[in-house]
Write an enzyme that holds these catalytic residues in place. Sequence first.
Site, PDB file in Angstrom:
ATOM      1  N   HIS A 149      93.527  81.958   1.867  1.00  0.00           N
ATOM      2  CA  HIS A 149      92.589  82.282   0.797  1.00  0.00           C
ATOM      3  C   HIS A 149      91.855  81.050   0.274  1.00  0.00           C
ATOM      4  CE1 HIS A 149      94.992  86.211  -0.121  1.00  0.00           C
ATOM      5  NE2 HIS A 149      94.251  86.291   0.958  1.00  0.00           N
ATOM      6  N   CYS A 193      71.015  70.066  -1.175  1.00  0.00           N
ATOM      7  CA  CYS A 193      69.902  71.018  -1.018  1.00  0.00           C
ATOM      8  C   CYS A 193      69.573  71.791  -2.293  1.00  0.00           C
ATOM      9  CB  CYS A 193      70.216  72.001   0.107  1.00  0.00           C
ATOM     10  SG  CYS A 193      71.506  73.204  -0.306  1.00  0.00           S
TER      11      CYS A 193
END
Length: 276
Positions: free
Chosen positions: A121, A182
């Site tokens: 997970h 970005c």
Amino acid sequence: MQTQNGSHDIDRAAELLNGKLISVLTGAGLSTDSGIPDYRGEGAAVRNPMTFQQFQSAEDLRKRYWAGSHLGWKRFAASAPNDGHSALAEFERRGLSNGVITQNVDGLHLQAGSTRVVDVHGSIDRARCLRCGQYYARTPLAQRIEDLNPWLEESESHTLNPDGDADVHDVDAFVVPECTVCGGMLKPDVVFFGEFVPTRKFQLASALVDQSQALIVAGSSLVVNSGIRLVERALRKHIPLVIINRGTTKADRRADVKLDGGASVILCDLLERLTA
């Protein structure tokens, strides 16, 4: 199948596991002794965790999640491995185990010294940009969050949740950090509700089960799909299945031995028997 704990139950589990290479699947119940709460254990609060779809689509929910995740991570980062984590690290060192598959995101198995850990997970100690894939360590990211939101620490008291976040309510002023590469959306590198376990992670977890001769489940109720799929894989191999958990699990009736109790205490007891 044994259902009432006692020395006979532990002896029976040790007998089944003796001389076999063991894979171990752990859940939140293993980390409760480290002060991290359990989703489903006795006294656990009823929660509706944020889904991946909500995180992506709603800025206010993203603010609430990141504020809570920051505070929760700081509490997680201050937690220490308990005797159960240490016992499993010793299982590996002594060649009793081929590795740990964990549903936990707290990183405590690695801190305890286990080296073969598949965190199906994810792990709360890193974050990832959903646009470009850049990874970020949480410590420097936490400093960015504190610089952007100096008021957060003093805003209110917070309740820690099992998945590494905390309940925060007044988040209108919270500034969510962006990817410095970005400008994209950052997300803690954990599997949200509504997300699939990454294929590669599940393949690694499956390989550990496939290469083992017995499976221990420790501290998991096996409600989450990834866990029960691995148990089913072990059952198809007809290898011994030992479950250690406070309360019932979805596989109790199919286990060779079910030990109802604290995972840390029982794992230490098993280690002592298997190395005597």
